[in-house]
Design a protein around this motif. Structure first.
Motif, short mmCIF file in Angstrom:
data_model
loop_
_atom_site.label_atom_id
_atom_site.label_comp_id
_atom_site.label_asym_id
_atom_site.label_seq_id
_atom_site.Cartn_x
_atom_site.Cartn_y
_atom_site.Cartn_z
N ALA A 26 1.19 -1.00 -0.79
CA ALA A 26 0.11 0.19 0.06
C ALA A 26 1.30 1.40 -0.07
O ALA A 26 0.05 2.30 -0.12
N GLY A 27 1.79 1.33 0.71
CA GLY A 27 2.71 2.24 0.75
C GLY A 27 3.57 2.83 -0.77
O GLY A 27 4.90 2.48 -0.24
N LYS A 28 3.18 2.62 -1.35
CA LYS A 28 3.61 2.95 -2.43
C LYS A 28 4.82 4.05 -2.94
O LYS A 28 6.08 4.21 -3.80
N ASN A 29 4.26 5.17 -2.15
CA ASN A 29 4.72 6.56 -1.98
C ASN A 29 4.30 7.14 -1.62
O ASN A 29 3.75 6.74 -0.16
N MET A 30 4.88 9.00 -1.17
CA MET A 30 4.66 9.18 0.00
C MET A 30 3.72 9.57 0.82
O MET A 30 2.96 8.38 1.85
N LYS A 31 2.48 10.42 -0.39
CA LYS A 31 1.25 9.67 0.18
C LYS A 31 0.52 8.92 0.78
O LYS A 31 -0.35 8.98 1.70
N SER A 32 0.59 7.19 -0.34
CA SER A 32 -0.08 6.85 0.16
C SER A 32 0.33 5.41 1.56
O SER A 32 -0.19 5.34 2.60
N TYR A 33 1.54 5.94 2.10
CA TYR A 33 2.09 5.69 3.26
C TYR A 33 2.09 6.54 4.64
O TYR A 33 1.54 6.00 5.41
N PHE A 34 1.84 7.98 3.60
CA PHE A 34 1.92 8.80 5.34
C PHE A 34 0.19 8.68 5.61
O PHE A 34 0.03 9.33 6.52
N ALA A 35 -0.45 8.78 4.36
CA ALA A 35 -2.15 9.55 4.16
C ALA A 35 -2.79 8.66 3.35
O ALA A 35 -3.89 9.02 3.07
N ALA A 36 -2.34 7.33 3.82
CA ALA A 36 -3.15 5.96 2.38
C ALA A 36 -3.81 6.80 1.35
O ALA A 36 -5.01 6.62 1.26
N GLY A 37 -3.25 7.23 0.63
CA GLY A 37 -3.45 8.25 -0.07
C GLY A 37 -4.25 9.39 -0.26
O GLY A 37 -4.79 9.47 -2.13
N GLY A 38 -4.70 9.83 0.88
CA GLY A 38 -5.35 10.85 0.41
C GLY A 38 -7.28 9.87 0.35
O GLY A 38 -7.95 11.57 0.60
N ALA A 39 -7.26 9.23 1.22
CA ALA A 39 -8.39 8.65 0.48
C ALA A 39 -8.99 7.95 1.21
O ALA A 39 -9.96 6.91 0.97
N LEU A 40 -9.04 8.12 3.14
CA LEU A 40 -9.54 7.33 3.72
C LEU A 40 -10.58 7.34 4.07
O LEU A 40 -11.08 8.67 3.81
N ALA A 100 -0.64 18.86 4.60
CA ALA A 100 0.62 18.25 5.20
C ALA A 100 0.32 16.90 5.18
O ALA A 100 -0.39 16.05 6.10
N LEU A 101 1.60 15.87 5.18
CA LEU A 101 1.78 14.26 5.20
C LEU A 101 2.29 14.08 6.62
O LEU A 101 1.65 13.04 6.64
N THR A 102 3.66 14.94 7.03
CA THR A 102 3.88 14.53 8.28
C THR A 102 3.98 15.82 9.36
O THR A 102 3.52 16.97 8.70
N ALA A 103 4.43 15.86 10.40
CA ALA A 103 4.23 17.15 11.40
C ALA A 103 5.17 17.23 10.86
O ALA A 103 5.48 18.98 10.81
N ALA A 104 6.19 17.58 10.53
CA ALA A 104 7.40 17.76 10.01
C ALA A 104 7.37 18.53 8.72
O ALA A 104 8.34 19.75 8.87
N GLU A 105 6.46 17.54 8.12
CA GLU A 105 5.99 19.06 6.55
C GLU A 105 5.69 20.43 7.54
O GLU A 105 6.02 21.25 6.77
#
Length: 286
Positions: A26-40, A100-105
């Motif tokens: 599922a974590g093929k890219n940053m958005k998928s890994y940290f934000a479930a692709g933005g489609a949760l 934002a995908l992460t707190a650091a971002e």
């Protein structure tokens, strides 16, 4: 603890681990890994948020307060619900809009890299203690129940959680949370009726309850404590990235609002129609 109990625990642990590992792709890219692709889906986000409040400490601490102080424990939980409602209406949608995908971002965008680095170092140090605080009660229960050394329990549980989280990303965490919600709900639906039956029904429970058992507060947990604890929950749930990540991983600000408000519905045993809009959630109808 019997052999059957141990087998059940092992099977459930294995099931959670397998479910988490099944999302390894599922974590093929940053958005998928940290934000479930933005489609949760908002309801999965809400269930995950709800389960994020649970730990072994939940049953030990709040259970002991309920046993000794009665309804006071429910009042304490209400402060979390009120904080959740406020966050759902005013804060969760704003977090979702940041993308934002992460707190650091988020911190880098707002305050620069130097602030982000300071935050990261501080967060890593604090996380050592907070993660230990989450694992310790679970490992202690395992030690008391099975005789497995607490150090071994902490290492094994920590490694299992670390592996499926690192492999599957947010989707792995969300799905395992939903699975645990199903098991928890099934247990409650079974245990509560059996408990009332054991003591002769609800009426018998009420008649034999100690004096002041149904008081909202007591001398130890006063209204001042309730207000302070409610404010703590408001700031903690609104700003802790473990919760914020659930708001930013849904598709729209409305979904972010619904995911947070869903907790109020679950806690108050209200049904949720998944086809309604945010303003039509049944638990907020007049």
């Amino acid at each position: 603890m019997s052999n059957i109990d141990i087998v059940v625990i092992l099977v459930f642990t294995l099931l959670v681990f397998i479910c988490g590992m099944s999302f390894s792709k599922a974590g093929k890219n940053m958005k998928s890994y940290f934000a479930a692709g933005g489609a949760l889906p908002w309801w999965m986000s809400g269930l995950s948020l709800f389960m994020s409040f649970f730990s072994a400490g939940t049953f030990v601490v709040w259970g002991s307060i309920a046993y000794s102080s009665g309804w006071v424990a429910v009042t304490i939980q209400w402060t979390m619900c009120i904080a959740g409602v406020i966050i759902g209406f005013f804060i969760a949608p704003k977090w979702q809009k940041t993308k934002a995908l992460t707190a650091a971002e988020f911190i880098t965008d707002r305050l620069g890299k130097s602030t982000q680095k300071a935050y990261t170092y501080i967060f890593l140090v604090i996380s050592i203690f907070t993660t230990g605080a989450f694992l310790y009660p679970v490992a202690k229960i395992v030690e008391v129940s099975t005789g497995i050394p607490i150090t071994t329990s902490i290492i094994v549980l920590g490694v299992l959680i670390l592996v499926y989280t690192a492999v599957g990303g947010l989707w792995a965490v969300i799905v395992t949370d939903v699975l645990q919600f199903i098991v928890l709900t099934a247990a409650v639906l079974i245990v509560v009726p059996l408990s009332f039956d054991k003591i002769g029904g609800v009426d018998n429970f009420i008649s034999q309850a100690p004096e002041q058992f149904f008081e909202f507060t007591n001398s130890e947990y006063s209204w001042v404590f309730m207000i302070a604890f409610g404010l703590y929950n408001l700031f903690f749930i609104a700003g802790n990235w473990a919760y914020v990540q659930r708001y930013t991983s849904v598709a729209t600000p409305k979904d972010a609002k619904k995911s947070r408000l869903a907790i109020w519905c679950f806690v108050h045993d209200k049904p949720i129609n998944l086809d309604v809009t945010t303003n039509d959630l049944p638990c907020f109808k007049s």
